[in-house]
Design a protein around this motif. Structure first.
Motif: not given
Length: 268
Positions: A20-21, A24-25, A27-28
């Motif tokens: 998940y981390a 998110i990274t 996607l950012f």
């Protein structure tokens, strides 16, 4: 052993946090890149728009970022942008020059129509300008470079059309490949050069500026027919008068009359 199995199961349950981390990274990072791409340097964009407009004839039609507009293209003439002042003038000058050459070819064709119909003269428009090819039998006696009496009429007609024209004129003499050696002409080089010079002298007498004229002898080095046949040799004995165009690289090559038919098999 039971305790160890419990610890391993607990680690497996928390591994989704790592995935998940990472998601998110990524996607950012994706949104950062998208934002950077969407931030257009307006100054460079306008500079690019102006440059493209100059090339395609739409210099006065700027396109603003985020405001797409249809670009109007102007059809160029011979690769020239007609909306630009100097290029438009150049395109106009090229058009006038081509029209002038075409009109000259038509006038010569009309004035020499009787010789054209007999196959003794050929008028054509080519990459060099306008060419008038005259069979040597019309102008000279065999092995001679003095103009015959019957040649005056044809050459005077040509001279009258060229007298007030500003273009340079090149007169080229050609022979067949039969060797010649007389007291006057040691070879076909001298004969072809002398014949070209005779036509140039008549043009000067008819009022054409000498500075516009050039006489060239080619001997038998530029045949237009096969010298193995008498008909071919007759065609190769000729004088070509070329009104040289001012165009640097014209593309037209349109014959305006049939090729001269062989007139006789007399030697050069």
């Amino acid at each position: 052993m039971t305790r160890r199995k419990f610890d391993e199961d607990d680690d497996k349950q928390e591994r989704w946090l790592l995935s998940y981390a990472d998601f998110i990274t990524l996607l950012f990072a994706f949104f950062v890149v998208m934002y950077a791409i969407s931030s257009v340097n307006e100054g460079k964009y306008r500079q690019l728009s102006t440059s493209l407009g100059d090339v395609f004839g739409a210099a006065n039609q700027s396109v603003q970022p985020g405001q797409p507009e249809s670009i109007k293209f102007v059809a160029p003439i011979n690769g020239l942008n007609t909306q630009n002042g100097p290029n438009r003038q150049r395109a106009s000058a090229i058009r006038r020059e081509r029209e002038s050459m075409t009109a000259m070819a038509r006038d010569l064709q009309k004035a020499l129509a009787h010789l054209v119909s007999e196959g003794k003269v050929k008028v054509s428009q080519n990459s060099r300008g306008v060419s008038v090819e005259i069979n040597a039998s019309v102008l000279f006696a065999p092995a001679e470079a003095a103009l015959s009496q019957t040649s005056d009429q044809a050459l005077r007609v040509v001279a009258s059309l060229l007298r007030d024209d500003p273009h340079a004129i090149q007169v080229e003499g050609h022979t067949d490949n039969v060797p010649i050696s007389t007291a006057i002409f040691a070879s076909n080089w001298e004969l072809s050069s002398a014949r070209a010079s005779s036509v140039v002298r008549l043009f000067v007498e008819q009022g054409i500026a000498a500075s516009r004229l050039t006489a060239v002898g080619h001997a038998s080095n530029k045949p237009v027919a096969d010298n193995a046949e008498s008909e071919g040799r007759a065609r190769n004995r000729r004088v070509e008068i070329t009104i040289i165009t001012a165009l640097p690289d014209p593309s037209i090559d349109i014959p305006t009359s049939p090729s001269p038919a062989p007139t006789n098999a007399a030697p050069a």
